[in-house]
Design a protein around this motif. Structure first.
Motif, PDB file in Angstrom:
ATOM      1  N   SER A  34      24.448  37.723  44.662  1.00  0.00           N
ATOM      2  CA  SER A  34      24.087  38.681  43.633  1.00  0.00           C
ATOM      3  C   SER A  34      24.597  38.167  42.299  1.00  0.00           C
ATOM      4  O   SER A  34      25.416  37.237  42.248  1.00  0.00           O
ATOM      5  CB  SER A  34      24.719  40.047  43.944  1.00  0.00           C
ATOM      6  N   ARG A  35      24.153  38.770  41.213  1.00  0.00           N
ATOM      7  CA  ARG A  35      24.685  38.446  39.890  1.00  0.00           C
ATOM      8  C   ARG A  35      25.662  39.521  39.424  1.00  0.00           C
ATOM      9  O   ARG A  35      26.160  39.443  38.303  1.00  0.00           O
ATOM     10  CB  ARG A  35      23.557  38.314  38.870  1.00  0.00           C
ATOM     11  N   ARG A  36      25.929  40.514  40.266  1.00  0.00           N
ATOM     12  CA  ARG A  36      26.772  41.629  39.833  1.00  0.00           C
ATOM     13  C   ARG A  36      27.882  41.886  40.840  1.00  0.00           C
ATOM     14  O   ARG A  36      27.754  41.608  42.036  1.00  0.00           O
ATOM     15  CB  ARG A  36      25.912  42.883  39.635  1.00  0.00           C
ATOM     16  N   ILE A  37      28.974  42.440  40.336  1.00  0.00           N
ATOM     17  CA  ILE A  37      30.145  42.737  41.151  1.00  0.00           C
ATOM     18  C   ILE A  37      30.150  44.231  41.472  1.00  0.00           C
ATOM     19  O   ILE A  37      30.246  45.063  40.563  1.00  0.00           O
ATOM     20  CB  ILE A  37      31.440  42.386  40.406  1.00  0.00           C
ATOM     21  N   PRO A  38      30.070  44.607  42.737  1.00  0.00           N
ATOM     22  CA  PRO A  38      30.109  46.030  43.069  1.00  0.00           C
ATOM     23  C   PRO A  38      31.496  46.612  42.823  1.00  0.00           C
ATOM     24  O   PRO A  38      32.493  45.882  42.741  1.00  0.00           O
ATOM     25  CB  PRO A  38      29.748  46.047  44.557  1.00  0.00           C
ATOM     26  N   PRO A  39      31.603  47.931  42.684  1.00  0.00           N
ATOM     27  CA  PRO A  39      32.893  48.552  42.354  1.00  0.00           C
ATOM     28  C   PRO A  39      34.022  48.194  43.302  1.00  0.00           C
ATOM     29  O   PRO A  39      35.152  47.961  42.865  1.00  0.00           O
ATOM     30  CB  PRO A  39      32.571  50.053  42.400  1.00  0.00           C
ATOM     31  N   ILE A  40      33.776  48.132  44.606  1.00  0.00           N
ATOM     32  CA  ILE A  40      34.861  47.812  45.534  1.00  0.00           C
ATOM     33  C   ILE A  40      35.390  46.405  45.297  1.00  0.00           C
ATOM     34  O   ILE A  40      36.591  46.143  45.396  1.00  0.00           O
ATOM     35  CB  ILE A  40      34.399  47.994  46.997  1.00  0.00           C
ATOM     36  N   ALA A  41      34.506  45.481  44.923  1.00  0.00           N
ATOM     37  CA  ALA A  41      34.936  44.119  44.608  1.00  0.00           C
ATOM     38  C   ALA A  41      35.665  44.074  43.275  1.00  0.00           C
ATOM     39  O   ALA A  41      36.602  43.290  43.094  1.00  0.00           O
ATOM     40  CB  ALA A  41      33.731  43.183  44.597  1.00  0.00           C
ATOM     41  N   ALA A  42      35.256  44.925  42.327  1.00  0.00           N
ATOM     42  CA  ALA A  42      35.955  44.999  41.043  1.00  0.00           C
ATOM     43  C   ALA A  42      37.396  45.438  41.244  1.00  0.00           C
ATOM     44  O   ALA A  42      38.326  44.915  40.607  1.00  0.00           O
ATOM     45  CB  ALA A  42      35.223  45.953  40.101  1.00  0.00           C
ATOM     46  N   ARG A  43      37.616  46.378  42.136  1.00  0.00           N
ATOM     47  CA  ARG A  43      38.988  46.822  42.426  1.00  0.00           C
ATOM     48  C   ARG A  43      39.790  45.698  43.074  1.00  0.00           C
ATOM     49  O   ARG A  43      40.971  45.513  42.780  1.00  0.00           O
ATOM     50  CB  ARG A  43      38.953  48.062  43.321  1.00  0.00           C
ATOM     51  N   PHE A  44      39.143  44.957  43.948  1.00  0.00           N
ATOM     52  CA  PHE A  44      39.798  43.817  44.581  1.00  0.00           C
ATOM     53  C   PHE A  44      40.297  42.830  43.528  1.00  0.00           C
ATOM     54  O   PHE A  44      41.426  42.330  43.599  1.00  0.00           O
ATOM     55  CB  PHE A  44      38.815  43.131  45.536  1.00  0.00           C
ATOM     56  N   LEU A  45      39.482  42.541  42.523  1.00  0.00           N
ATOM     57  CA  LEU A  45      39.872  41.566  41.511  1.00  0.00           C
ATOM     58  C   LEU A  45      41.116  42.004  40.745  1.00  0.00           C
ATOM     59  O   LEU A  45      41.990  41.184  40.439  1.00  0.00           O
ATOM     60  CB  LEU A  45      38.721  41.320  40.538  1.00  0.00           C
ATOM     61  N   THR A  46      41.224  43.289  40.437  1.00  0.00           N
ATOM     62  CA  THR A  46      42.379  43.751  39.654  1.00  0.00           C
ATOM     63  C   THR A  46      43.682  43.665  40.428  1.00  0.00           C
ATOM     64  O   THR A  46      44.767  43.755  39.836  1.00  0.00           O
ATOM     65  CB  THR A  46      42.185  45.200  39.177  1.00  0.00           C
ATOM     66  N   GLU A  47      43.621  43.489  41.741  1.00  0.00           N
ATOM     67  CA  GLU A  47      44.835  43.405  42.564  1.00  0.00           C
ATOM     68  C   GLU A  47      45.396  41.986  42.640  1.00  0.00           C
ATOM     69  O   GLU A  47      46.506  41.791  43.136  1.00  0.00           O
ATOM     70  CB  GLU A  47      44.519  43.884  43.988  1.00  0.00           C
TER      71      GLU A  47
END
Length: 324
Positions: A34-47
């Motif tokens: 995909s070209r987009r980051i879903p919300p659950i993956a966005a939370r993963f990145l901030t950790e």
């Protein structure tokens, strides 16, 4: 540079490698991206306290560099309409199409100058403790003291071959100078021999960069001499991003991290896939073998203050090969 003969007819590298590996069977549609980051993956990145970035230097050589910071230094963002200071990823309710990293490589890092301007980059965020990883490729621009990457593709990988370990921070750690050599010293060879993880940066013929992870039991990377090493290509999820890139363009960059000391070892050179099953048979679990030739080495003591606990090896790791 010459490309792998399997792409001589102009077939994309990933497709050519997938076919040669036997994944061109009817009904197989290939991996999902995909070209987009879903919300659950966005939370993963901030950790995450670390992300690995791959890019080419001014001479076209590929490198992989480690960027670190407190959780939150890496975050997903919506597109160009986002205002500075927008809400953190925890508040993102729609998929994001960019990431920001509040860090850049130190002055002696091979990618320090490159990431001070526009660059094609590959990113991989690895969470060893939960055996999760996420890859993001796109176009980077400097942003404050860090970078902002507009994404071309985003994808996750299976948890195989990730060693479990927890991070902590050594507050008084001071980076040493970046030391450059043309071949691996005996001490650097020992670091590679005991490594259970490394990162690899590759690019396709258009210059699009990808950063990936490789893992196994200590000894899975074999030293052939001071300028050559090889590793087994284990069974994965059949994406073949790395091998596909190498089929088009042999340049590659490797990053080894000493998880206990924070030392890093960065290698640039060229790699090729060895399809000879006799050679794969020498390495337990190998489907194929990748051989890498070193052209330059950059070693940095205590490259960051990030430290990690002792590894819990993945249950998927094949036995390390004997010898060398």
């Amino acid at each position: 540079m010459a490309t792998d003969s399997i792409t001589a007819a102009g077939v994309p590298g990933e497709l050519a490698v997938r076919r040669r590996a036997g994944f061109d069977r009817p009904g197989y549609s290939g991996p999902s991206r995909s070209r987009r980051i879903p919300p659950i993956a966005a939370r993963f990145l901030t950790e995450q306290p670390m992300v690995v970035v791959g890019a080419a230097d001014g001479a076209g050589r590929l490198w992989a560099s480690q960027l670190t910071g407190p959780p939150g230094f890496l975050r997903a963002e919506p597109g160009a309409a986002t205002e500075p200071g927008a809400a953190a990823a925890e508040a993102v309710t729609e998929a994001a199409d960019a990431v920001t990293v509040a860090a850049r490589p130190a002055a002696g890092d091979p990618l320090a100058a490159v990431l001070g301007g526009p660059a094609a980059v590959g990113l991989i965020a690895l969470q060893p403790a939960r055996r999760r990883r996420m890859r993001m490729n796109g176009r980077s621009l400097p942003s404050g003291s860090g970078i902002r990457v507009t994404l071309d593709e985003v994808f996750s990988n299976c948890p195989k071959y990730i060693q479990g370990r927890e991070p902590w921070v050594e507050p008084n750690s001071t980076p040493g100078p970046a030391l450059r050599t043309g071949e691996l010293t005996a001490e650097q060879q020992r670091l590679i021999h005991r490594a259970d993880t490394f990162f690899v940066s590759t690019a396709n013929r258009r210059g699009d960069v990808d950063a990936s992870h490789r893992g196994g039991n200590p000894g899975f990377v074999q030293l052939l001499d001071a300028n050559r090493l090889r590793w087994p290509d284990y069974q994965g999820n059949a994406m073949f991003c790395t091998l596909g890139n190498l089929a088009e363009h042999p340049a590659a960059g490797l990053l080894f991290i000493d998880w206990a000391s924070g030392d890093t070892l960065q290698l640039t050179g060229s790699a090729r896939t060895d399809w000879d099953q006799r050679h794969a048979g020498e390495l337990p679990g190998a489907q194929r073998v990748v051989e890498f030739t070193v052209t330059e080495v950059v070693a940095t003591a205590r490259a960051s203050g990030l430290r990690w606990t002792r590894a819990e090896y993945s249950k998927f790791n094949p036995p390390a090969p004997e010898g060398r």
